[in-house]
Design an enzyme around this catalytic site. Structure first.
Site, mmCIF file in Angstrom:
data_model
loop_
_atom_site.group_PDB
_atom_site.id
_atom_site.type_symbol
_atom_site.label_atom_id
_atom_site.label_comp_id
_atom_site.label_asym_id
_atom_site.label_seq_id
_atom_site.Cartn_x
_atom_site.Cartn_y
_atom_site.Cartn_z
ATOM 1 N N MET A 120 -1.032 -4.232 3.923
ATOM 2 C CA MET A 120 0.282 -3.610 3.800
ATOM 3 C C MET A 120 0.739 -3.103 5.160
ATOM 4 O O MET A 120 0.089 -2.239 5.747
ATOM 5 C CB MET A 120 0.227 -2.440 2.811
ATOM 6 C CG MET A 120 -0.122 -2.848 1.400
ATOM 7 S SD MET A 120 -0.253 -1.406 0.299
ATOM 8 C CE MET A 120 -1.818 -0.724 0.856
ATOM 9 N N GLY A 208 0.593 2.210 6.404
ATOM 10 C CA GLY A 208 -0.070 0.969 6.797
ATOM 11 C C GLY A 208 -1.535 0.926 6.406
ATOM 12 O O GLY A 208 -2.287 1.806 6.762
ATOM 13 N N SER A 209 -1.964 -0.103 5.668
ATOM 14 C CA SER A 209 -3.313 -0.076 5.119
ATOM 15 C C SER A 209 -3.637 -1.398 4.434
ATOM 16 O O SER A 209 -2.981 -2.411 4.659
ATOM 17 C CB SER A 209 -3.428 1.076 4.124
ATOM 18 O OG SER A 209 -2.273 1.121 3.297
ATOM 19 N N ARG A 210 -4.664 -1.373 3.551
ATOM 20 C CA ARG A 210 -5.110 -2.599 2.896
ATOM 21 C C ARG A 210 -5.732 -2.275 1.543
ATOM 22 O O ARG A 210 -6.276 -1.187 1.334
ATOM 23 C CB ARG A 210 -6.145 -3.284 3.798
ATOM 24 C CG ARG A 210 -6.817 -4.507 3.205
ATOM 25 C CD ARG A 210 -7.687 -5.141 4.262
ATOM 26 N NE ARG A 210 -8.972 -5.555 3.761
ATOM 27 C CZ ARG A 210 -10.006 -5.889 4.534
ATOM 28 N NH1 ARG A 210 -9.892 -5.803 5.838
ATOM 29 N NH2 ARG A 210 -11.135 -6.274 3.997
#
Length: 250
Positions: A120, A208-210
């Site tokens: 993301m 922001g990440s996953r």
């Protein structure tokens, strides 16, 4: 209207609407907006005030929380996150989702499964959703580093939170929220013992990440590397279905 049943025969009533802002993000947007107005109206520093005003709009946009039309197919595993599929690999599920945690409820079985990783960016919606409906059996938070979430080792080294949901028929799905370079806070909306519907909101990761999803054994991904997916809407897999899918970037 939210909660209305829609189908692929044209039944239902759908219309565009401005996405709401999740309460978790309203305070950040209001703080940024207040600071920008101080520079614009009180200090008359346009050079700083206008960029801050644009930043406050970006903060509100980051925490947008649009409604989603969630597939209700019995075997569907839907995407828990908006973003780009950056990794698809055969791996062992995380140890924290396998080991006996003393609750008397079994974890994920040992053995390689397909992991689908969704990255993301700061431009994606960051509200995460349940890939299946069921009961939250595990919620394990682990502190860690803040490596680039695109890296494979981020699954084992970054700050992360594992979640396992069990359906009424015993099928269990594990997925992991992973912090990245910018993301510094994983915010859960659920707790162990909660009963969720497929596509229900479970948490968010700031900036922001996953998210990694561990598909059950004998189940392959129905999305492709490089494909964009939508939380609560894109079907990642059908439980028990195996089939090679190929695509061409163009």
């Amino acid at each position: 209207m939210p909660g209305e049943l829609l189908d692929n025969h044209g039944r239902g009533d759908a219309s565009w609407s401005l996405p709401s802002i999740h309460p978790e993000g309203r305070k950040f947007g209001l703080i940024a907006l207040g600071i920008s107005l101080i520079f614009l109206l009180l200090l008359d520093w346009d050079l700083i005030g206008w960029p801050l005003l644009a930043l406050s709009a970006g903060v509100f946009a980051f925490f947008r929380d649009p409604e989603r039309v969630v597939p209700q197919s019995e075997g569907a595993i839907v995407s828990p996150a908006d973003g780009l599929v950056t990794l698809i690999a055969e791996v062992e599920p995380p140890e924290e989702l396998q080991i006996d945690d003393g609750s008397g409820i079994a974890g994920l079985p040992a053995g390689p499964v397909t992991r689908v990783s969704i990255f993301m960016s700061v431009f994606d919606v960051h509200i995460n959703r349940a890939p299946i409906g069921g009961v939250v059996r595990r919620l394990v938070y682990l502190p860690g580093r803040f490596l680039n979430a695109d890296l494979d080792k981020a699954s084992e080294e970054n700050e992360r939170q594992h979640i396992m949901i069990e359906r009424a028929d015993g099928v269990r799905i594990g997925f992991t929220q992973i912090a990245g370079l910018v993301a510094r806070r994983i915010v859960p909306f659920v707790k162990v013992g909660d009963t969720l519907g497929v596509g229900q909101r479970v948490g968010l990761i700031r900036f922001g990440s996953r998210v990694d999803v561990y598909l059950p054994a004998g189940t392959d991904s129905k999305v492709l590397l490089g494909q964009r997916v939508i939380a609560g809407e894109t079907v990642l897999a059908e439980i028990g279905t195996r089939k090679l899918i190929e695509g061409i970037a163009q």
